[in-house]
Every structure is written in C-alpha cells, then in structure tokens.
Enzyme design. Structure first.
Site, PDB file in Angstrom:
ATOM      1  N   GLY A  23      23.080  31.498  53.546  1.00 58.81           N
ATOM      2  CA  GLY A  23      24.296  31.710  54.056  1.00 58.81           C
ATOM      3  C   GLY A  23      25.054  32.667  53.236  1.00 58.81           C
ATOM      4  O   GLY A  23      26.020  31.820  52.478  1.00 58.81           O
ATOM      5  N   GLY A  24      25.298  33.771  53.314  1.00 59.57           N
ATOM      6  CA  GLY A  24      25.938  34.648  52.393  1.00 59.57           C
ATOM      7  C   GLY A  24      26.012  34.750  51.051  1.00 59.57           C
ATOM      8  O   GLY A  24      26.924  35.150  50.537  1.00 59.57           O
ATOM      9  N   LYS A  70       9.123  37.793  58.403  1.00 55.34           N
ATOM     10  CA  LYS A  70       9.809  37.920  60.081  1.00 55.34           C
ATOM     11  C   LYS A  70       9.558  36.914  60.888  1.00 55.34           C
ATOM     12  O   LYS A  70       8.263  36.520  61.097  1.00 55.34           O
ATOM     13  CB  LYS A  70       9.500  39.222  60.486  1.00 55.34           C
ATOM     14  N   CYS A 113      17.373  30.074  66.107  1.00 56.79           N
ATOM     15  CA  CYS A 113      17.270  31.118  66.624  1.00 56.79           C
ATOM     16  C   CYS A 113      18.430  31.394  67.744  1.00 56.79           C
ATOM     17  O   CYS A 113      18.195  30.999  68.640  1.00 56.79           O
ATOM     18  CB  CYS A 113      16.393  32.244  67.044  1.00 56.79           C
ATOM     19  N   ILE A 170      21.524  27.668  56.224  1.00 55.56           N
ATOM     20  CA  ILE A 170      21.776  27.763  57.656  1.00 55.56           C
ATOM     21  C   ILE A 170      21.158  28.939  58.265  1.00 55.56           C
ATOM     22  O   ILE A 170      21.139  29.951  57.665  1.00 55.56           O
ATOM     23  CB  ILE A 170      23.517  27.672  58.277  1.00 55.56           C
ATOM     24  N   ASN A 171      20.662  28.836  59.667  1.00 54.78           N
ATOM     25  CA  ASN A 171      20.676  29.963  60.415  1.00 54.78           C
ATOM     26  C   ASN A 171      21.905  30.746  60.766  1.00 54.78           C
ATOM     27  O   ASN A 171      23.012  30.029  60.138  1.00 54.78           O
ATOM     28  CB  ASN A 171      19.961  29.597  61.689  1.00 54.78           C
ATOM     29  N   GLY A 196      19.557  36.852  52.127  1.00 57.37           N
ATOM     30  CA  GLY A 196      19.523  37.359  53.858  1.00 57.37           C
ATOM     31  C   GLY A 196      20.110  38.656  53.772  1.00 57.37           C
ATOM     32  O   GLY A 196      19.651  39.657  53.233  1.00 57.37           O
ATOM     33  N   GLY A 218      16.777  39.242  68.387  1.00 54.60           N
ATOM     34  CA  GLY A 218      15.947  38.514  69.236  1.00 54.60           C
ATOM     35  C   GLY A 218      14.515  38.422  69.261  1.00 54.60           C
ATOM     36  O   GLY A 218      13.558  38.676  70.025  1.00 54.60           O
ATOM     37  N   LEU A 219      14.105  38.299  67.824  1.00 58.58           N
ATOM     38  CA  LEU A 219      12.900  37.913  67.417  1.00 58.58           C
ATOM     39  C   LEU A 219      11.577  38.919  67.871  1.00 58.58           C
ATOM     40  O   LEU A 219      10.594  38.666  68.418  1.00 58.58           O
ATOM     41  CB  LEU A 219      12.323  36.589  67.800  1.00 58.58           C
TER      42      LEU A 219
END
Lengths: 252, 303
Positions: free
Chosen positions: B243-244, B45, B130, B191-192, B265, B72-73
């Site tokens: 990514g997905g 995390k 982020c 990617i983020n 993810g 939001g971290l």
C-alpha cells in the site's frame, strides 16, 4: 530510463513550448509516432509520469525535441524547466507510423493543434526515404499553428484556421487539397473529433489511415492496462499496441 | 553479508521484495528495466476462469499522491495463462504467484485447480478484494462468512501456498484475517485498493467509466500500515504488506509493523526499477543497524 539535460526551453507563445533535450550518451533509435514518459517531480499533484510524443530527433546533435501544450499542472511545471535541468524519461515507448517502401507514395499528414508534434519527425523520416509528403495543419487560430518553418523543410505545407487568420478558413477536412488530390495513405494526430473526421474522409476515398491516440495512462509500457481503446481485437493498450492505429482496427 | 531470506508459509523467498498483482503484468513488461532474478517474488496479473475485457475507458484517474483505477481484471483467462503465458515466464528465477479472482466460488475452485500442476508456480494469491468487478471480487472479502467459504473450498483443491489478499474496505480487517487463517490460508497479503471516486467538476461527470475505483499509491500508506499492524498482531501466519510503498523506508516500515514480505505496486509505474532500489535500500538499512537478518526487523516495532 534516461536522464536528459534541458538544452533549451523555447516558449513558442503562452500556450506552447518546445523542450530541446540533450544527452552526453548516444540517444537510442526512435521512430516517428513513438512517445516518452516524463517524470515531472515528486509533488502530490504530478504523481504519475506524463506521456509526450516525440516531436523530432536530431541524431547529429544528439537532441530530442518535445513540443508541449500547457494543459494541466504537469505540463505547466515542465514549461518552467530551465537550461541545465535534468529530466528523467522512459523512452522510446509505443509503436510507430508505417513508413511506405515505395518512394512514389502520395502521403498526407494531417495534424491539429499540438497534435502536429509527431508529424514533424514523421515528415523528416519520409524525406530521408525520398518521399516528399503534404502536411495539412490546422488550428483554431494563427496562434495555434506551430513550427511551420520546420515543416516546410520536409514537405509541402497547407494550413487551415477556424477563424481564418491563417491559411484556408475552416477545419482541416474542409481544405481544398482534399478535393484536388488523391493519396495512398493518410496519417493523422490531433483532437479525437478531428481524427475521426479525417478517418471518415479517408474511408470515403478508400484510403488507408493511421491515427495516433493519446489515452490517459499510468505506466506507458503495458503493465497497468489503464489506457485501453476498444478495437476489433477487444480492449488493447494504447501504449503498447499503439499509440498509432490503422483506423480499420478501431471501432470508429 | 546480511541474510535477506524470508519464509512465507510453504515458500521461501530470496528476499522480501515482491511486486504486486496488476502493476507488474507478467514480469516480461519489466525485463528491459531490471534483472527479475534479483527480486523475491512476482504476483502476476489477476487471472480469472474466463477471458475478461475489463471495464470501459476511462479506467484511471490521477489523484493527489495516488491514482484510482478501474481496470476490472482484464485478462485472457486461465487457459490462456497456462498454455501461452506460463511457458514464457516459468524460467524466471524468482517466486511467481498467480493472483486468482472469480465471480463465483466455482470460478475460484476451477481456476486454482488448473494452476495446481504448474511446477514453477509455488502459490496463488487469492484475490477476494478486487473493487472493480460487478460480481464476486471484493464481495467475497468483505464478510467473514464468504471469505471463509472461498478459502475453505479452494484449500480442498489447491495444495501449494494460498496467500489471501484482503480488502481494506471493511470495518474490522483483523476479523477477516482470522477467518481466512482458520480455513487454511498459508499467508495473508494486504491491502488491496481502497474504494474511491474522482469527479470532473467542469464537465460535472465522474472521471472513471465505473464512477468508483480503487485508490493506490502513497495516499493509502498510513491506512495500509495500520491494517498490516492490526492483522500481523492478530494472526500467526505470515503477512505480506503493501500500500503506497515508494522506497526502502516505506518497505521497512511495513516490515517493522509485522509484514514478512512486501509488495510494490503503483510505484512500478513511475519507476520501473524501483523494486531493485527498495531491495538495495533494505540491505543498506540492515547493515547500518547491524542486523544480520531481515527477520530481525519483522514485527520489531517498539510500542
């Protein structure tokens, strides 16, 4: 993660249905207040699992009951399940309601709408402990009061409807039992405004109160941090720190 | 027996399957579901210098084949990580990377420095992408100048692997990748999430408390694949694609596009055992196509 078989899909009326799921293997131990995450299918609209509270567990028959209201696409699809279908579930998730050790405890279980679901299993577990509780169940109309017969197996049932079609007319917090009796602990599950009203009543009587929250969540096991509620300890996950909270922990 | 080992800059992974930051907690959340020692790596995390409460609820919206998040971290800060979390995860037999984020460059520097001495952490993932924080985060990753600056300063204090996680919310991702490579990034992950939005039409309000959030899940996969392919073609350092990814085929597509490893993810939320299934699927694919090493398919796209 378990695949369970749909043994029966009982349509209670056009808004609510009861899924009775079975397993060839022994079901894990589940506690009242805990929930499951159901995989609906792989379609674009129902990408994530649906969190559903445990309505009842019949260990003798190895059955898990899920009482579900049709709200959106996920629950609509689940309502079309047929006998023999397989459902993939993560279970059991979350914490549970506190079971008092004192058999003389005077307990009130207040449910509204489909929020009555976990209270049936809680009532059954209390009865196993020798505690006969009072259930106070509310709905908009007679049509929204569910499983009354099942509830009456485990305790005394009191009801309200907003339109007066069944039980006392009004909200659960208007019911006469609240003015006549004093409780040691009140449990609640239902719409947030109702639970807040119940919590306010409990506070006014200096009574402990436990509520079950149903924030939207992605994972159900504490990884995504999406389902947080604001508590005295800051943001906490409803899925792992809850779904059951003592209202003294919440910023209500 | 196929060889699944891959090299990411300074670190060797036992296989290319990693789990993405923010979707896998600290690994402990998944211990009941899988044997963590089987996966190649875990990115824990997002960790910041100070404790963060994250954004207000609601933080999540389900969207077609994906989800928006605006967490939001939320985390307890790097001190807490070092003293309370690290001791509980350091014996996991997998490569553990810490995702590091900050509001200022100093935040990144101090946080990275504090992680430098942790023996069982072979590297950090520098999160300059982020989209859910008011200060820092993605702001650093959307210009070559600021991205270079963060990597340059962290490189001075952090000796082990620096994996830089890029934002897709840019005009030319290859340009940013080249900029961070030039400052000493050991590897690049992407990617983020893609900045997105959801609206509740009945109530005429945004679904998220922050109005916008980060989109993830299969909905973003074509964009992610394209960006991984562009970056892998532009830089010399290893690329970690994400990514997905929902299954082994998705993962193999990223490897073919040039990724040396992949991160899973959002799929972890739906199937907490998915990383093992992806690993087994990659192995099957390699056997079926008679490849002796996973390295044979990295960047093997025929164009």
């Amino acid at each position: 993660m378990l695949d369970l078989i749909v043994k029966e899909n009982k349509q209670l009326n056009n808004q609510y249905f009861l899924l009775i799921l079975g397993s060839p293997d022994e079901l894990p131990e589940m506690y009242p207040g805990q929930f499951v995450e159901v995989r609906v299918d792989n379609s674009p609209e129902t990408f994530l699992r649906r969190p559903i509270s445990i309505n009842f567990v019949d260990y003798k028959r190895n059955e898990l009951w899920l009482l579900i209201q049709i709200i959106g696409e996920g629950t609509r699809k689940l309502s079309t399940c047929k006998q023999g279908d397989l459902l993939n579930l993560l279970l059991p998730l979350g914490n549970s309601y506190t079971i008092p050790t004192n058999e003389d405890s005077k307990l009130l279980l207040v449910g509204g709408g489909v929020g009555i679901a976990p209270l049936l299993y809680l009532g059954s577990k209390l009865k196993e402990k020798g505690i006969i509780c009072d259930f106070l169940l509310g709905g908009r109309s007679k049509y929204n009061l569910l499983q009354l017969e099942e509830f009456s197996n485990f305790g005394n049932v009191f009801t309200t409807t907003e339109d007066g079609t069944y039980g006392e007319k009004g909200f659960v917090t208007n019911h006469s039992i609240l003015t006549n009796k004093k409780y040691d602990l009140i449990y609640s599950c239902g719409p947030t405004p109702m639970m807040k009203a119940v919590a306010a009543y409990a506070k006014s009587k200096n009574t402990e109160c436990e509520v079950s929250l149903e924030n939207t969540m992605a994972c159900g096991f504490g990884a995504c941090l999406c389902c947080v509620t604001d508590s005295v300890d800051g943001h906490v996950c409803v899925c792992t720190e809850g779904p059951v909270f003592n209202t003294s922990k919440l910023k209500w | 027996m196929v060889d699944l080992k891959v090299k990411l800059g300074q670190v060797e992974l036992k296989n290319p399957v990693m789990t993405a930051s923010g979707t896998f907690g600290y690994g402990t959340e998944y211990q009941d579901f899988i044997d963590l020692s089987r996966i190649g790596g875990i990115v824990v995390k997002g960790t910041t210098l100070r404790s963060r409460q994250g954004n207000a609820y609601p933080r999540m919206a389900e969207t077609p084949l994906g989800m928006l998040n605006a967490v939001g971290l939320q985390n307890k800060g790097v001190d807490y990580f070092v003293n309370n979390i690290y001791p509980t995860i350091k014996d996991f037999e997998t490569a553990i990377f810490v995702n590091v984020s900050g509001s200022t460059i100093d935040d990144y520097i101090i946080t990275a420095e504090m992680l430098n001495d942790l023996d069982r952490i072979p590297g950090i993932e520098l999160n300059i992408s982020c989209p859910n924080v008011k200060e820092g985060g993605m702001a650093f990753g959307t210009s070559c100048l600021s991205a270079s600056q963060v990597v340059r300063e962290v490189r001075k204090v952090y000796k082990k692997e620096i994996m830089v996680k890029l934002s897709p919310n840019v005009t030319d991702i290859a340009e940013i990748a080249l900029a961070v490579e030039a400052e000493g990034a050991d590897s690049i992950s992407l990617i983020n999430t893609i900045l997105g939005m959801a609206i509740n039409a009945e109530k005429r309000i945004p679904v998220l408390s922050t109005i916008t959030g980060g989109l993830s899940g299969p909905a973003v996969k074509p964009v992610a694949l394209r960006m991984v392919w562009q970056v892998a073609n532009a830089v010399k350092v290893p690329v970690i694609g994400m990514g997905g990814i929902m299954n082994a085929t998705d993962a193999i597509e990223f490897l073919l596009a040039g990724a040396s490893a992949i991160q899973i993810g959002t799929a972890n939320f739906i199937d907490p055992t998915v990383s093992i299934k992806v690993l087994e699927g990659i192995e099957d694919y390699l056997k079926r196509h008679n490849f002796s090493s996973v390295n044979d398919i990295i960047g093997a796209l025929e164009v």
